[in-house]
Design a protein around this motif. Structure first.
Motif, PDB file in Angstrom:
ATOM      1  N   ASP A 191     119.714  50.862  55.350  1.00 28.90           N
ATOM      2  CA  ASP A 191     120.368  50.684  53.976  1.00 28.90           C
ATOM      3  C   ASP A 191     119.372  50.109  52.679  1.00 28.90           C
ATOM      4  N   ARG A 192     118.234  49.637  52.340  1.00 23.73           N
ATOM      5  CA  ARG A 192     118.232  48.332  51.753  1.00 23.73           C
ATOM      6  C   ARG A 192     117.302  49.364  51.195  1.00 23.73           C
ATOM      7  N   PHE A 193     116.412  50.166  52.667  1.00 25.00           N
ATOM      8  CA  PHE A 193     115.371  50.710  52.384  1.00 25.00           C
ATOM      9  C   PHE A 193     115.309  52.035  51.346  1.00 25.00           C
ATOM     10  N   TRP A 194     116.911  52.546  52.043  1.00 24.55           N
ATOM     11  CA  TRP A 194     116.787  53.682  50.690  1.00 24.55           C
ATOM     12  C   TRP A 194     117.215  53.274  49.535  1.00 24.55           C
ATOM     13  N   VAL A 195     118.092  51.858  49.176  1.00 24.67           N
ATOM     14  CA  VAL A 195     118.479  51.984  47.928  1.00 24.67           C
ATOM     15  C   VAL A 195     117.088  51.438  46.871  1.00 24.67           C
ATOM     16  N   ASP A 196     116.149  50.838  47.242  1.00 23.22           N
ATOM     17  CA  ASP A 196     114.518  50.153  47.172  1.00 23.22           C
ATOM     18  C   ASP A 196     113.787  51.496  46.551  1.00 23.22           C
ATOM     19  N   LYS A 197     113.624  52.711  47.565  1.00 25.36           N
ATOM     20  CA  LYS A 197     113.569  53.846  47.148  1.00 25.36           C
ATOM     21  C   LYS A 197     114.389  54.398  46.103  1.00 25.36           C
ATOM     22  N   ALA A 198     114.962  54.621  46.547  1.00 22.54           N
ATOM     23  CA  ALA A 198     116.262  54.797  44.683  1.00 22.54           C
ATOM     24  C   ALA A 198     115.555  54.567  43.531  1.00 22.54           C
ATOM     25  N   GLU A 199     115.238  53.324  44.202  1.00 23.28           N
ATOM     26  CA  GLU A 199     115.317  52.910  42.750  1.00 23.28           C
ATOM     27  C   GLU A 199     113.926  52.418  42.146  1.00 23.28           C
ATOM     28  N   GLY A 200     112.816  53.435  43.219  1.00 22.61           N
ATOM     29  CA  GLY A 200     111.284  53.478  42.431  1.00 22.61           C
ATOM     30  C   GLY A 200     111.121  52.429  42.745  1.00 22.61           C
ATOM     31  N   ASP A 201     111.300  50.857  43.213  1.00 23.38           N
ATOM     32  CA  ASP A 201     110.319  49.555  43.695  1.00 23.38           C
ATOM     33  C   ASP A 201     109.571  49.626  44.961  1.00 23.38           C
ATOM     34  N   ASP A 202     107.953  50.144  44.285  1.00 24.26           N
ATOM     35  CA  ASP A 202     106.561  49.716  44.863  1.00 24.26           C
ATOM     36  C   ASP A 202     107.243  50.825  46.045  1.00 24.26           C
ATOM     37  N   VAL A 203     107.805  52.148  46.033  1.00 25.80           N
ATOM     38  CA  VAL A 203     107.805  52.686  46.588  1.00 25.80           C
ATOM     39  C   VAL A 203     106.702  53.369  47.455  1.00 25.80           C
ATOM     40  N   HIS A 204     107.139  53.321  49.220  1.00 21.67           N
ATOM     41  CA  HIS A 204     105.683  54.471  49.642  1.00 21.67           C
ATOM     42  C   HIS A 204     106.886  55.140  50.816  1.00 21.67           C
ATOM     43  N   GLU A 205     106.533  56.234  51.125  1.00 20.61           N
ATOM     44  CA  GLU A 205     107.106  57.413  51.968  1.00 20.61           C
ATOM     45  C   GLU A 205     106.995  56.806  53.392  1.00 20.61           C
ATOM     46  N   ARG A 206     107.247  56.913  54.388  1.00 21.49           N
ATOM     47  CA  ARG A 206     107.650  56.730  55.576  1.00 21.49           C
ATOM     48  C   ARG A 206     108.054  57.971  56.534  1.00 21.49           C
ATOM     49  N   PRO A 207     107.684  58.381  57.183  1.00 18.25           N
ATOM     50  CA  PRO A 207     108.014  59.437  58.355  1.00 18.25           C
ATOM     51  C   PRO A 207     109.238  58.974  59.423  1.00 18.25           C
ATOM     52  N   LYS A 208     110.451  59.853  59.564  1.00 18.08           N
ATOM     53  CA  LYS A 208     111.346  59.850  60.122  1.00 18.08           C
ATOM     54  C   LYS A 208     110.901  58.731  61.663  1.00 18.08           C
ATOM     55  N   GLN A 209     109.287  59.363  62.311  1.00 14.37           N
ATOM     56  CA  GLN A 209     108.930  58.464  62.706  1.00 14.37           C
ATOM     57  C   GLN A 209     108.344  56.946  63.039  1.00 14.37           C
ATOM     58  N   TYR A 210     108.625  56.595  61.733  1.00 16.38           N
ATOM     59  CA  TYR A 210     108.444  55.208  61.430  1.00 16.38           C
ATOM     60  C   TYR A 210     109.607  54.403  61.754  1.00 16.38           C
ATOM     61  N   PHE A 211     110.922  54.913  61.525  1.00 16.26           N
ATOM     62  CA  PHE A 211     111.949  54.480  61.771  1.00 16.26           C
ATOM     63  C   PHE A 211     112.756  53.728  63.448  1.00 16.26           C
ATOM     64  N   TYR A 212     111.440  55.395  63.947  1.00 15.73           N
ATOM     65  CA  TYR A 212     112.901  55.587  65.227  1.00 15.73           C
ATOM     66  C   TYR A 212     111.847  54.225  66.105  1.00 15.73           C
ATOM     67  N   GLU A 213     109.856  54.354  65.662  1.00 13.57           N
ATOM     68  CA  GLU A 213     109.474  53.099  66.210  1.00 13.57           C
ATOM     69  C   GLU A 213     109.806  52.426  66.374  1.00 13.57           C
ATOM     70  N   THR A 214     110.154  52.364  65.345  1.00 18.63           N
ATOM     71  CA  THR A 214     111.206  49.964  64.684  1.00 18.63           C
ATOM     72  C   THR A 214     111.865  49.904  65.588  1.00 18.63           C
ATOM     73  N   TRP A 215     112.906  50.390  66.040  1.00 24.52           N
ATOM     74  CA  TRP A 215     114.395  50.822  66.835  1.00 24.52           C
ATOM     75  C   TRP A 215     113.570  50.786  67.992  1.00 24.52           C
ATOM     76  N   GLN A 216     112.330  51.229  68.308  1.00 27.43           N
ATOM     77  CA  GLN A 216     111.057  51.417  69.325  1.00 27.43           C
ATOM     78  C   GLN A 216     111.147  50.093  70.455  1.00 27.43           C
ATOM     79  N   SER A 217     110.942  49.556  69.437  1.00 24.05           N
ATOM     80  CA  SER A 217     110.042  48.057  69.301  1.00 24.05           C
ATOM     81  C   SER A 217     110.909  47.290  69.944  1.00 24.05           C
ATOM     82  N   VAL A 218     112.007  47.388  69.011  1.00 24.51           N
ATOM     83  CA  VAL A 218     112.741  45.700  69.143  1.00 24.51           C
ATOM     84  C   VAL A 218     113.783  45.946  70.510  1.00 24.51           C
ATOM     85  N   ALA A 219     113.733  47.306  70.557  1.00 23.56           N
ATOM     86  CA  ALA A 219     114.485  47.280  71.742  1.00 23.56           C
ATOM     87  C   ALA A 219     113.771  47.258  72.625  1.00 23.56           C
TER      88      ALA A 219
END
Length: 307
Positions: free
Chosen positions: A99-127
């Motif tokens: 959630d905060r990832f998207w809030v930071d993105k909306a606020e423009g605070d040092d924003v970096h785009e990440r593809p959907k694959q980024y979030f899937y791989e994050t979940w995948q690694s933890v799981a």
């Protein structure tokens, strides 16, 4: 700034008080008789300083994750990132909160785009890191809210750079580990694994070179409670594992899996006896000939007959 955490179960109580301005901490524990012990400890014991970095380069998907039995196996294929669950129905839940990832993105605070694959791989690694335990790693807030507070943890992610952080033994208290922007999802996931380890009572795995072990280059092996950056030269076949300090010059002798079992239970053996190899039109079927290894004594045996 004073910070306090206290929690209790039928087995006893645990808690701490920290004063970050003064650099002090006090830890509270109870013994087998229920007697309260109060000890002044180093602030870093309660709030470990994690200098893990962002990852030096992008990691490609590990080839060994191409297929398998688990929900998190395989490459991203368009799944809805809001409803990922690794083990639906498990009595313990870890929520990856973007959630905060998207809030930071909306606020423009040092924003970096990440593809959907980024979030899937994050979940995948933890799981994958917790796949031997009855833990449902989710991005679904409803799944998180469906279990009691003492049975759940949270990892929060931010769309900016920063130093990852988690308070010791804070799983089940409503506290969230802090995780920041990384080069790729696999790196973000490995750091989240490390920080979640702290919430379950794990400390850093070091060696003679410092607070973080450099692993075993000959085997492309690195402890999860070490620093993932040291495994960068190992490439996509690097092996990240929980440790019990069996490597040379280990500074931490904790058995990570034993410590985690204070919070989570092991999954049951899925193959209790040898079974014949399953064929599909005389071709070995990979998914039908796979098993989950949950501890060092677990075996998954398959056999075939010639003649």
């Amino acid at each position: 700034i004073t910070d306090v955490m206290m929690k209790g179960t039928a087995g006893g109580m645990y808690g701490w008080v920290t004063d970050e301005e003064a650099g002090t901490a006090v830890e509270y524990t109870t013994d087998a008789e229920g007697v309260l012990n109060v000890e002044e400890v180093a602030l870093e014991k309660i709030k470990p300083v994690c200098e893990l970095g962002e990852g030096r380069h992008h990691h490609d998907a590990p080839s060994r994750a191409a297929r398998g039995l688990e929900a998190q196996d395989g490459a991203y294929a368009g799944q809805d990132l809001r409803y990922l669950q690794s083990l639906p129905g498990a009595d313990r839940v870890l929520f990856l909160n973007f959630d905060r990832f998207w809030v930071d993105k909306a606020e423009g605070d040092d924003v970096h785009e990440r593809p959907k694959q980024y979030f899937y791989e994050t979940w995948q690694s933890v799981a994958a890191g917790f796949s031997m335990f009855n833990l449902n790693v989710v991005t679904d807030r409803d799944a998180f809210n469906a279990v009691p507070r003492q049975n759940r943890g949270m990892a929060c992610f931010y769309n900016r750079t920063g130093r990852a952080f988690a308070a010791i033994n804070s799983f089940g208290t409503g506290r969230c580990s802090s995780n920041y922007l990384n080069a790729d999802g696999y790196t973000a996931g490995r750091i989240a694994l490390h920080e979640t380890g702290h919430t379950m009572g794990l400390y850093h795995d070091g060696d003679e070179t410092g607070v973080y072990s450099r692993g075993l280059p000959a085997f492309k092996w690195i402890p999860i409670m070490g620093n993932h950056n040291y495994a960068d030269p190992f490439g996509p076949e690097a092996l990240y594992q929980w440790s019990k300090g069996e490597y040379k010059y280990a500074t931490q002798k904790q058995d990570d899996l034993v410590e985690i079992e204070k919070y989570l239970t092991r999954r049951k053996d899925d193959i209790v006896a040898p079974r014949p190899i399953a064929l599909n039109s005389e071709v070995v079927e990979p998914r039908a000939n796979a098993g989950k290894i949950t501890d060092a004594s677990d075996e998954a045996a398959f056999y075939f007959t010639v003649g």
